[in-house]
Scaffold this motif. Sequence first.
Motif, mmCIF file in Angstrom:
data_model
loop_
_atom_site.group_PDB
_atom_site.id
_atom_site.type_symbol
_atom_site.label_atom_id
_atom_site.label_comp_id
_atom_site.label_asym_id
_atom_site.label_seq_id
_atom_site.Cartn_x
_atom_site.Cartn_y
_atom_site.Cartn_z
ATOM 1 N N LEU A 268 0.832 -1.207 0.000
ATOM 2 C CA LEU A 268 0.000 0.000 0.000
ATOM 3 C C LEU A 268 0.868 1.258 0.000
ATOM 4 O O LEU A 268 0.552 2.246 -0.677
ATOM 5 C CB LEU A 268 -0.929 -0.011 1.215
ATOM 6 N N PHE A 269 1.953 1.236 0.768
ATOM 7 C CA PHE A 269 2.890 2.367 0.757
ATOM 8 C C PHE A 269 3.438 2.601 -0.645
ATOM 9 O O PHE A 269 3.531 3.745 -1.114
ATOM 10 C CB PHE A 269 4.038 2.119 1.731
ATOM 11 N N LYS A 271 2.109 1.807 -3.472
ATOM 12 C CA LYS A 271 1.074 2.288 -4.392
ATOM 13 C C LYS A 271 0.661 3.717 -4.080
ATOM 14 O O LYS A 271 0.586 4.567 -4.992
ATOM 15 C CB LYS A 271 -0.153 1.365 -4.298
ATOM 16 N N LEU A 272 0.381 4.005 -2.802
ATOM 17 C CA LEU A 272 -0.191 5.297 -2.437
ATOM 18 C C LEU A 272 0.854 6.401 -2.361
ATOM 19 O O LEU A 272 0.560 7.556 -2.711
ATOM 20 C CB LEU A 272 -0.918 5.176 -1.093
ATOM 21 N N ILE A 273 2.063 6.082 -1.894
ATOM 22 C CA ILE A 273 3.102 7.104 -1.727
ATOM 23 C C ILE A 273 4.114 7.057 -2.870
ATOM 24 O O ILE A 273 4.511 8.089 -3.405
ATOM 25 C CB ILE A 273 3.820 6.934 -0.375
ATOM 26 N N GLY A 275 3.660 5.502 -5.842
ATOM 27 C CA GLY A 275 3.081 5.443 -7.179
ATOM 28 C C GLY A 275 3.494 4.213 -7.963
ATOM 29 O O GLY A 275 3.535 4.236 -9.195
ATOM 30 N N GLY A 277 2.716 0.209 -8.781
ATOM 31 C CA GLY A 277 1.760 -0.874 -8.701
ATOM 32 C C GLY A 277 2.395 -2.169 -8.242
ATOM 33 O O GLY A 277 3.603 -2.374 -8.382
ATOM 34 N N THR A 421 10.809 -0.635 -0.283
ATOM 35 C CA THR A 421 9.729 0.338 -0.096
ATOM 36 C C THR A 421 10.280 1.666 0.403
ATOM 37 O O THR A 421 9.895 2.746 -0.085
ATOM 38 C CB THR A 421 8.704 -0.211 0.906
ATOM 39 N N ILE A 425 10.007 5.253 -1.590
ATOM 40 C CA ILE A 425 9.357 6.398 -0.958
ATOM 41 C C ILE A 425 10.310 7.587 -0.860
ATOM 42 O O ILE A 425 9.908 8.746 -1.011
ATOM 43 C CB ILE A 425 8.833 6.001 0.439
#
Length: 433
Positions: A268-269, A271-273, A275, A277, A421, A425
């Motif tokens: 989720l990190f 994808k959401l932060i 970008g 997939g 990750t 980020i």
Amino acid sequence: MVNETRFEFAHLIEQSSKLRLWARSRLWAQVLIAMVIGVGTGALLGPAAGLVPPSTAGIIGDWLALPGQLFLGLIAIVLVPLVFSSIVSGLAGVASNQAMRKLGTRLGLFIVSTTFVAAWIGISLAQLFEPGMDLELPIEKLPPPAGAAQSFDLARLPDLVAGVLPTNPAASVIQGDLLAIVILAVLTGVAATQIRKEKAAPLLALLDSLMSISMTVVKWAMLLSPLAVFGLMAQLMIQIGLESLFGLLNYVGTVLLGLAFLFVIYALFLKLIGGLGFRSFIKAAGPNLLLAFSTSSSSAVMPSTIQTARKLKVPDEVASLVIPLGATMNMAGTALYQSVAILFLAQISGVDLSVPETLLLVGTLVASSIGAPGTPGVSIAILASVATGFGIPATGLVIILGVDRLLDMSRTVVNVTGDITAAVIMKNTLKEK
């Protein structure tokens, strides 16, 4: 009919050739195939099958694992120079002190927060499923150590802080103390930014050459990776056998469920932060994660993790900083595993932990996980120390030793995912004004 048979045979040969070419061109496919074959081979030679005597199976396992030992040995040779040169070069390439502080602050918050969340996930799942309640053993309870409540006494804090500094760098290199090496590299890199560029240029040029040489050795080691995975997996199954997994199914399932939750959080990190997939992440990081699973060492796959971060368009200066620091300090998967394991030991020993003790336990696990060496089996030593500190008999460790290797492999995948990750980020941090 004969022509049709010839056509089918030729078509079969063509498809087989394509399959071989596909497997040879994709490292992740080679590693995955080697892993499956290794599990099957180990199961056939393991204690359950009974095809060979245990002593003979052990000798065969040692020989099968030889490529894996050579792989780990080659990585170990270049690990120290690679970590040192990567961090120093990365810090020296940072544009400003402000950008450096921003990157360090964000990375520190990421590591502490995710490790804290991971420990709480593990404790919550262990309290929910109680994997040790059905395995209560006649183990004598230990009284809480007299100094347990003072384990975080502020009076000892100055000594603890001073003890982190690598006062003997040569000894740190010999002992493989990666945390001390990282601290020394950070100090050197920061100092290099505070002097004139022409003064630092010779050192940086030397370190750049050292990094290139180290990465060349890593490429040689990667040629052994399919054989290494096959041998290590075969040896693992020979040692523990499939029956060991079924005996502790509830405990293993609790740990794996927690690691799956943590993996989803990282996804989720991304994808959401970041970008990124999930499919793109797996495509780029899949071979590295498979290698991490088979070696059980985030340090051993650190060079490959850096390359994975670069594939995901993380700048070299960020990847060279975040990945080595993450491989040393970002151990959320280990914290989750230890939280489940220590409550499992408490449950089979009949030890009840109060709410304050549980809170202190979370803090202890977070502190012990950050900076833990990313090598196989080290968490068992940490677990024994923490358990004894809370009056939990460490003798129950023998129960989980049989499946520790499998769980070690699984949490290493999550730890490496956390490193990637963090790098994704942080990839734009140095560009921000």
